[in-house]
Design an enzyme around this catalytic site. Sequence first.
Site, short mmCIF file in Angstrom:
data_model
loop_
_atom_site.label_atom_id
_atom_site.label_comp_id
_atom_site.label_asym_id
_atom_site.label_seq_id
_atom_site.Cartn_x
_atom_site.Cartn_y
_atom_site.Cartn_z
N HIS A 7 0.85 -1.19 0.00
CA HIS A 7 0.00 0.00 0.00
C HIS A 7 0.88 1.24 0.00
O HIS A 7 1.30 1.72 1.05
CB HIS A 7 -0.93 -0.03 1.23
CG HIS A 7 -1.87 1.12 1.34
ND1 HIS A 7 -2.97 1.11 2.17
CD2 HIS A 7 -1.90 2.34 0.73
CE1 HIS A 7 -3.62 2.25 2.08
NE2 HIS A 7 -2.98 3.02 1.22
N HIS A 9 1.17 4.93 -2.56
CA HIS A 9 0.75 5.68 -3.74
C HIS A 9 2.01 6.31 -4.31
O HIS A 9 2.67 7.10 -3.62
CB HIS A 9 -0.25 6.77 -3.35
CG HIS A 9 -1.45 6.22 -2.65
ND1 HIS A 9 -2.64 6.00 -3.27
CD2 HIS A 9 -1.62 5.82 -1.35
CE1 HIS A 9 -3.51 5.50 -2.40
NE2 HIS A 9 -2.91 5.38 -1.23
N HIS A 187 -9.51 1.14 -0.81
CA HIS A 187 -9.41 1.80 0.49
C HIS A 187 -10.78 1.73 1.16
O HIS A 187 -11.80 2.08 0.54
CB HIS A 187 -9.03 3.27 0.32
CG HIS A 187 -7.59 3.51 -0.01
ND1 HIS A 187 -6.95 2.92 -1.05
CD2 HIS A 187 -6.66 4.29 0.62
CE1 HIS A 187 -5.69 3.34 -1.08
NE2 HIS A 187 -5.48 4.17 -0.08
N GLU A 190 -10.68 3.64 6.48
CA GLU A 190 -9.57 4.54 6.88
C GLU A 190 -10.19 5.59 7.80
O GLU A 190 -9.89 5.63 9.00
CB GLU A 190 -8.92 5.18 5.66
CG GLU A 190 -7.79 6.16 5.99
CD GLU A 190 -7.20 6.85 4.76
OE1 GLU A 190 -7.81 6.80 3.68
OE2 GLU A 190 -6.10 7.45 4.90
N ASP A 268 2.03 4.15 2.61
CA ASP A 268 0.95 4.98 2.06
C ASP A 268 1.50 6.11 1.19
O ASP A 268 1.55 5.97 -0.03
CB ASP A 268 0.04 5.51 3.19
CG ASP A 268 -1.37 5.85 2.73
OD1 ASP A 268 -1.70 5.56 1.57
OD2 ASP A 268 -2.15 6.39 3.54
N ASP A 269 1.89 7.22 1.79
CA ASP A 269 2.44 8.37 1.06
C ASP A 269 3.69 8.84 1.79
O ASP A 269 3.67 9.86 2.51
CB ASP A 269 1.38 9.49 1.03
CG ASP A 269 0.11 9.04 0.33
OD1 ASP A 269 0.12 8.97 -0.92
OD2 ASP A 269 -0.87 8.72 1.02
N1 ADE Z 1 -4.55 8.83 -1.91
C1 ADE Z 1 -3.30 8.89 -1.47
N2 ADE Z 1 -3.24 8.53 -0.18
C2 ADE Z 1 -4.50 8.22 0.20
C3 ADE Z 1 -5.09 7.77 1.39
N3 ADE Z 1 -4.38 7.56 2.51
N4 ADE Z 1 -6.42 7.57 1.42
C4 ADE Z 1 -7.15 7.78 0.33
N5 ADE Z 1 -6.66 8.21 -0.82
C5 ADE Z 1 -5.33 8.42 -0.90
ZN ZN Z 2 -3.61 4.87 0.62
#
Ligand code: ADE
Ligand code: ZN
Length: 328
Positions: A7, A9, A187, A190, A268-269
Amino acid sequence: MPKAELHMHIEGSLEPELIFALARRNSVEIPYADVEALRRAYAFTNLQSFLDIYYAGASVLLTEQDFYDMAWAYLERAAADNVWRTEMFFDPQTHTERGVDMRTVIDGLHRACVDAEVKLGVSAALIMCFLRHLSEQKAFETLEQALPYRDKFIGVGLDSGEVGNPPERFERVFARCRELGLHLVAHAGEEGPPAYVWSALDVLKVERVDHGVQSAKDPALMKRLAQDRIPLTVCPLSNLKLCVFPDLGQHNLGALLDAGLVATVNSDDPAYFGGYMNENFVQTFAATGLTAQQAWQLAANSFEGSFIEAAAKARYIDRLNETFAQFE
Ligand code: ADE
Ligand code: ZN
């Protein structure tokens, strides 16, 4: 510790330095004076406050080389963290809506994946996400644009603002992707309620749930996730930075593992949330007191939950066990 990342992006791996370098290379204006000013804006209160900055950051990506450079920078970081397999999300609509061709996006990312195998020994694959704040019709158009490159991605996902955009809005496009033999993830849970996780499972028929941490509020759902061995791709530092949990010490990763769920750790990011894979492990373990046995479990879960073929999974887990045997 060897592990898989399930996971992340790829647009969320754009470090501020690379955003500014690409902005200069492409003569794109960004509304921040410098790297420090951009970093100072990374004070998020929820998912949407992050997404606004994340989509602005992605606006510097224009050419095939830009997409390659972004993915390559991440893949080098992943290799340094002993990530042996990564399944990377990309958000084509963020780019095609700005006039960038689907081919430019996919070719650049895919070329980096091919090079990662050869030059870094990292197995890398792509999962195309539909933006859930846009319509299902737009998702169908995106799928259509991507089908000429069907051999360059392994599955589809669903991301962007969750609350108010439940999975069932995308029932038909996910059914079509299933017919096409694509892997399915979404997703869910969350920020959104357990009901969204149920519909990701029962309506979209996903194989993994991204995040899913809100599932802990619903004992029947926890039982279902455990029984069907549905992996949850948990992202602790993301949850911390987006205020899903007030501090890492209160994260429910340990509870998910104790309930027998196939939970995994992911970044994630990473450029926005303060850490790549190892940083997620180090900070989470320091804050929660998870054990070495649970570290092994998380790594084993990451290989089990990956979309690699069964024989390769078994090989990865054997090599993981050899690594742990050295410390016994
Ligand atoms: N796009 C990038 N990161 C995300 C996240 N944590 N939740 C939903 N969309 C995303
Ligand atoms: Zn994500």
